[in-house]
Motif scaffolding. Structure first.
Motif, PDB file in Angstrom:
ATOM      1  N   HIS A 107     -76.763  20.275-120.391  1.00  0.00           N
ATOM      2  CA  HIS A 107     -76.776  21.557-120.142  1.00  0.00           C
ATOM      3  C   HIS A 107     -78.222  21.663-119.725  1.00  0.00           C
ATOM      4  O   HIS A 107     -78.333  22.920-119.122  1.00  0.00           O
ATOM      5  N   THR A 139     -73.060  28.014-120.656  1.00  0.00           N
ATOM      6  CA  THR A 139     -72.923  26.749-120.996  1.00  0.00           C
ATOM      7  C   THR A 139     -71.632  26.539-121.973  1.00  0.00           C
ATOM      8  O   THR A 139     -70.902  25.856-122.118  1.00  0.00           O
ATOM      9  N   SER A 143     -67.964  25.042-121.577  1.00  0.00           N
ATOM     10  CA  SER A 143     -67.553  24.001-122.453  1.00  0.00           C
ATOM     11  C   SER A 143     -66.326  24.274-122.781  1.00  0.00           C
ATOM     12  O   SER A 143     -65.326  23.248-123.328  1.00  0.00           O
TER      13      SER A 143
END
Length: 516
Positions: A107, A139, A143
């Protein structure tokens, strides 16, 4: 002929409920539709504040995650867990396993490409620019979409193939219950964490168990353990089911060896940079067990915190004594569920075992915090079709147990909104109906439920509107904790009994087959 009539009846039943429009084109289409809505909900929550927003010097979990990106990007892997002049471990030192560190590094590469200042060494501490916050939120969302969502789809396919459920509307409702879990959304996209990764790996591992792909289950669960050590909450369920299954094979030693090699191989791969020396390995290991923080944090609805009203555990006992006590209590609470699965392993029993093991850890293990309730809540959502009332009850008190934390994060509006959304979806026409419990008269059960719900609603209002006495500043947190803990104990007792009943039912079925 009878089979055709049954299929037609199921189809007619589906067409007559409000979920039919969502499932008429198949599971994939309904999953995609619900996923789009779930993503929009997550985006809506992410525009609200996060943990520690604008609160120096240490801020909160948002800054912790950003700081880990800063450290992993600018320092070699050998220094990620080591205290030094360039990595002050007292300032949000990395305390999760290596897979979390690798995720932070990945990330950080993204943030560096778009906004280098947000991950620059030293100067980025407390960084809260608009672009930096936007990238950080992205991020988490990416995810979720890349790991948790596909894992849920895999689980749904595996679950309904294993149970051979006929109602398509159940599938859509079940998907909605898992993807729109208000607790997970509030913690990951509000408070700010990456639980979607470790929980997604656990979901994938559970789906692999239901699909009879045990080696894949070992691989995925090993990854979950290497992302967050809290994944160990469900380890007894995986261990006992797989061991029980191996013991029933012709060559149990060989089966255990296969599974063990997958686990060892996965751990070795993840820990490779830290296996060069014993010192490096121990440095990482010491960071994963922060015993100095105490046996619990804040006012969490588990045994140690609840009983501390009467027994001052932190004052009367040393840390080594508390470690031993919590270990014995956790294993003892997990043991009945484990024994049942070793003795009579089954896929349905495995799902109950996940809930029982995670509740045992939540209530008795060392260093539990409010967010740990996400672990028991996940298997409760797996069982939402079989135990709809239990799932709703668990969700209600899981939300209440996190209410003080979310108030501190200024997430009251999304808390109320997601709670209302969950109730609406749960009670949507055509959804799963609560199963009645014959152990109690209907009037008594309704009174008890109404009384407990009223208590929880009053506590919400009192916590927001009334100032506690100066002598007892955390009085309302303690009341919330006591109420939630009592309900978690009830759930744990019920599900343990239910799991053991499964083995009795299977024994009776086997006897009937022999007589036939």
């Amino acid at each position: 002929m009878e089979k055709r009539k049954g299929i037609k009846a199921l189809k007619d039943e589906d067409e007559n409920n409000n979920w039919w429009w969502l499932v008429c084109r198949g599971t994939a289409a309904s999953f995609l539709s619900i996923s789009v809505f779930a993503i929009l909900v997550r985006v809506a929550v992410s525009i609200h504040p996060y943990s520690g927003a604008g609160k120096p010097p240490k801020y909160g979990d948002f800054e912790a995650q950003r700081h880990w990106m800063e450290i992993t990007l600018n320092l070699p892997a050998s220094e990620w867990y080591r205290n030094s002049t360039t990595n002050d471990l007292s300032y949000w030192g990395l305390d999760y396993p290596p897979l979390t560190a690798y995720q932070s590094y990945f990330h950080a590469l993204i943030l560096r490409n778009f906004h280098p200042d947000s991950v620059s060494l030293y100067t980025s501490r407390g960084h809260e620019s608009y672009l930096g916050k936007l990238l950080m939120r992205w991020t988490v969302l990416s995810s979720d979409m890349l790991i948790f969502f596909p894992a849920v789809f895999y689980f749904v396919i595996a679950y309904y193939f294993a149970t051979q459920s006929g109602r398509k509307s159940d599938v859509a409702w079940h998907i909605a219950m898992i993807l729109l879990n208000p607790c997970l959304i509030l913690i990951d996209h509000g408070h700010f964490q990456y639980n979607c990764i470790s929980l997604g790996l656990i979901v994938g591992a559970a789906a692999a168990i239901l699909s009879s792909k045990d080696l894949l289950a070992c691989f995925l669960f090993s990854l979950a353990l290497n992302h967050k050590q809290l994944s160990a909450y469900v380890a007894p369920a995986f261990f006992s089911y797989l061991l029980g299954k191996c013991l029933k094979c012709r060559n149990p030693l060989f089966e255990v060896l296969k599974l063990g090699l997958v686990v060892i191989g996965t751990f070795a791969l993840v820990w490779l940079p830290y296996l060069q020396s014993a010192n490096s390995f121990l440095e990482v290991l010491s960071r994963l067990a922060p015993f100095e923080r105490g046996i619990y944090e804040d006012y969490v609805a588990n045994f140690w915190c609840t009983s501390s009203v009467l027994i001052k555990w932190k004052i009367l006992f040393t840390i080594p004594s508390l470690k031993l006590l919590s270990f014995v209590a956790t294993i003892s609470a997990s043991l009945p569920s484990m024994v049942q699965q070793i003795w009579a392993p089954s896929k349905q029993g495995f799902l109950y075992g996940l809930l029982n093991a995670s509740l045992s850890f939540y209530m008795f293990s060392y260093q539990v915090h409010e967010k740990s309730i996400l672990l028991p809540l996940l298997p409760a959502s797996f069982l939402a079709i079989e135990e709809p009332f239990l799932f709703k009850w668990m969700m209600h008190y899981a939300l209440l147990s996190m209410f003080p934390l979310l108030c501190r994060d200024e997430l009251i509006l999304p808390y109320i909104s997601l709670s209302a959304l969950f109730i609406l979806l749960y009670h949507a026409p055509g959804g799963r109906q609560d199963t009645s419990d014959r152990c109690f008269p209907a009037s008594l059960k309704s009174f008890m439920i109404g009384f407990l719900v009223l208590c929880s609603l009053i506590l919400h209002v009192v916590y927001l509107a009334v100032r506690p006495p100066e002598k007892y500043p955390f009085l309302f947190e303690a009341m919330i904790m006591l109420l939630c803990f009592s309900q978690f104990v009830f759930v744990a007792g019920y599900t343990n009994i239910k799991q053991w009943k499964l083995s009795k039912d299977s024994t009776l079925e086997n006897k009937e087959k022999k007589y036939l």
